[in-house]
Design an enzyme around this catalytic site. Structure first.
Site, mmCIF file in Angstrom:
data_model
loop_
_atom_site.group_PDB
_atom_site.id
_atom_site.type_symbol
_atom_site.label_atom_id
_atom_site.label_comp_id
_atom_site.label_asym_id
_atom_site.label_seq_id
_atom_site.Cartn_x
_atom_site.Cartn_y
_atom_site.Cartn_z
ATOM 1 C CE1 TYR A 115 -40.302 19.751 22.322
ATOM 2 C CE2 TYR A 115 -42.684 19.892 22.226
ATOM 3 C CZ TYR A 115 -41.279 19.047 21.483
ATOM 4 O OH TYR A 115 -41.370 18.786 20.530
ATOM 5 C CG HIS B 268 -37.543 14.296 22.169
ATOM 6 N ND1 HIS B 268 -37.986 15.410 23.842
ATOM 7 C CD2 HIS B 268 -38.005 14.817 21.620
ATOM 8 C CE1 HIS B 268 -37.953 16.785 22.848
ATOM 9 N NE2 HIS B 268 -38.373 16.297 21.425
ATOM 10 C CG ASP C 248 -45.509 16.139 21.446
ATOM 11 O OD1 ASP C 248 -45.704 15.121 21.574
ATOM 12 O OD2 ASP C 248 -45.089 16.500 21.066
HETATM 13 P P1 NAP Z 1 -45.796 22.573 12.614
HETATM 14 O O1 NAP Z 1 -46.443 22.085 13.569
HETATM 15 O O2 NAP Z 1 -44.809 22.551 11.166
HETATM 16 O O3 NAP Z 1 -45.688 23.748 11.999
HETATM 17 C C1 NAP Z 1 -45.645 25.003 13.391
HETATM 18 C C2 NAP Z 1 -45.469 26.647 12.619
HETATM 19 O O4 NAP Z 1 -46.916 26.174 11.737
HETATM 20 C C3 NAP Z 1 -46.347 27.215 13.400
HETATM 21 O O5 NAP Z 1 -45.114 29.154 13.386
HETATM 22 C C4 NAP Z 1 -47.274 28.225 13.568
HETATM 23 O O6 NAP Z 1 -47.543 29.298 13.434
HETATM 24 C C5 NAP Z 1 -47.539 27.555 11.963
HETATM 25 N N1 NAP Z 1 -48.972 26.593 11.102
HETATM 26 C C6 NAP Z 1 -49.616 26.589 11.815
HETATM 27 N N2 NAP Z 1 -50.865 25.932 11.095
HETATM 28 C C7 NAP Z 1 -51.029 26.439 10.276
HETATM 29 C C8 NAP Z 1 -51.493 27.156 9.294
HETATM 30 N N3 NAP Z 1 -52.528 26.702 9.438
HETATM 31 N N4 NAP Z 1 -51.790 27.924 8.485
HETATM 32 C C9 NAP Z 1 -50.373 28.508 8.616
HETATM 33 N N5 NAP Z 1 -49.483 28.334 9.502
HETATM 34 C C10 NAP Z 1 -49.613 27.529 10.258
HETATM 35 O O7 NAP Z 1 -43.993 22.128 13.119
HETATM 36 P P2 NAP Z 1 -43.503 21.906 14.324
HETATM 37 O O8 NAP Z 1 -43.791 23.488 15.605
HETATM 38 O O9 NAP Z 1 -42.689 21.630 14.374
HETATM 39 O O10 NAP Z 1 -43.945 20.694 14.847
HETATM 40 C C11 NAP Z 1 -44.907 20.261 15.512
HETATM 41 C C12 NAP Z 1 -45.321 19.595 16.739
HETATM 42 O O11 NAP Z 1 -44.478 18.528 17.293
HETATM 43 C C13 NAP Z 1 -44.219 20.261 17.491
HETATM 44 O O12 NAP Z 1 -44.742 21.611 18.189
HETATM 45 C C14 NAP Z 1 -43.984 19.780 18.158
HETATM 46 O O13 NAP Z 1 -44.939 19.176 19.055
HETATM 47 C C15 NAP Z 1 -44.145 18.359 18.343
HETATM 48 N N6 NAP Z 1 -42.175 18.232 17.707
HETATM 49 C C16 NAP Z 1 -41.118 17.134 17.866
HETATM 50 C C17 NAP Z 1 -40.135 17.123 17.880
HETATM 51 C C18 NAP Z 1 -39.635 15.566 18.228
HETATM 52 O O14 NAP Z 1 -37.995 15.199 18.105
HETATM 53 N N7 NAP Z 1 -40.046 14.814 18.549
HETATM 54 C C19 NAP Z 1 -39.730 17.907 16.661
HETATM 55 C C20 NAP Z 1 -40.553 19.305 16.883
HETATM 56 C C21 NAP Z 1 -41.652 19.152 16.387
HETATM 57 P P3 NAP Z 1 -48.655 29.520 14.600
HETATM 58 O O15 NAP Z 1 -47.741 29.478 15.935
HETATM 59 O O16 NAP Z 1 -47.765 31.651 14.639
HETATM 60 O O17 NAP Z 1 -50.043 29.698 14.546
#
Ligand code: NAP
Length: 281
Positions: free
Chosen positions: A61, A119, A56
């Protein structure tokens, strides 16, 4: 390749992995703060190898650079990877959607995107204009499925009604063990309408892994110990147990990528699932 579980995307014939790879912050955060491409490509490639072959990204981004990093990561595997990207809220007019899609395809070095998502809703642009452009892109073969993100039930319904040739495949929204707002109306609505819920921030931006030590977290730790899994693995397994839900954790750290892949291939018991649901409600 490790075994993965799949779910049907919306009402389509397409099956997507229940766990994908988020990319927010991959390749940088804005045009002024780019970097970390090599590590990002390595993390995405490992994720694909482990079966999380659903990436995704979004035109916003890293000001588009995230899409370029995704292109690098899938250079040898485009056909095997389901790529979802997003058009930003300021680009939802008919012409701008078409233009944004062309730019994303260029950055992705691909002639199609598997899922093109709105988005955020934009009340200043009629959703009918946006969806007309989406359907043109589908007709031209540049987009295979159409989704939305951060849409309420009412906005989702309007998006569905604005599509005449295809069904709305998905709604990407925040959902995790600790962020449960969608359970009130959006999740049941999407379940009933066969719209896939793509759960973002599924490990609460890392907070689930590093979260508190109070009674709730001790219960999560007890359950994790029982299954010999980590907090993140249990939280992701809990999420994807819901029928329309798939999740897209972002991990740049290779250990996190491996750990997240270990959230599939087993199931929480009904009882433990219910305990977690109640504990974090
Ligand atoms: P997330 O996936 O809940 O968390 C990412 C964070 O958690 C990173 O700092 C990562 O660290 C850490 N992490 C991941 N797996 C882990 C594990 N097993 N143990 C410990 N820490 C872990 O949050 P997010 O990035 O906000 O959401 C995921 C994706 O959703 C985004 O990247 C994006 O593609 C999408 N998103 C979409 C929207 C929207 O408006 N549509 C908004 C927010 C996000 P490291 O990177 O250091 O591994």
């Amino acid at each position: 390749m490790k075994s993965m579980e799949f779910k049907r995307l919306g009402k389509s014939e397409v099956e997507i992995p229940v766990l994908g790879l988020g990319t927010w912050g991959i390749g940088g955060f804005s045009s002024r703060h780019l970097g970390g491409e090599e590590d990002a490509v390595r993390a995405l490639r490992l994720g694909i190898e482990l079966g999380m072959s659903f990436i995704d990204t979004a035109e916003m981004y890293a000001s588009g650079h995230s899409e370029e990093v995704v292109a690098q990561a899938v250079s040898e595997a485009r056909e095997r990877v389901f790529i979802a990207t997003k058009v930003s809220a300021e680009n939802l007019s008919f012409e701008r959607v078409l233009r944004s899609c062309e730019s994303s395809l260029k950055r992705l070095k691909s002639n199609y995107v598997d899922l093109y998502q709105v988005h955020w809703p934009n009340p200043r642009v009629p959703i009918t204009d946006t969806m007309k452009a989406m359907e043109k892109l589908v007709t031209e073969g540049k987009v295979r499925n159409v989704g939305v993100s951060n849409f309420s039930v009412q906005q989702t319904r309007e998006a569905q009604e604005a599509l005449s040739k295809i069904g709305l495949a998905s709604n990407q929204v925040e959902y995790s063990l600790v962020e449960r707002s969608i359970e009130g109306d959006l999740l049941p609505y999407c379940g009933k309408e066969h719209i896939t819920v793509v759960a973002y921030s599924p490990v609460a931006r890392g907070n689930i892994a590093h979260g508190g030590r109070d009674e709730r977290w001790r219960k999560l730790d007890d359950i994790a110990r029982k299954y010999a899994k980590t907090r993140a693995q249990v939280a992701l397994n809990w999420l994807i147990a819901r029928q329309p839900v798939v999740a897209i954790p972002k991990a740049a750290n290779l250990q996190h990528v491996r750990e997240n892949a270990g959230a599939v291939g087993w199931n929480l018991s009904r009882e433990d699932y219910d305990v977690l649901s109640a504990t974090f409600s």
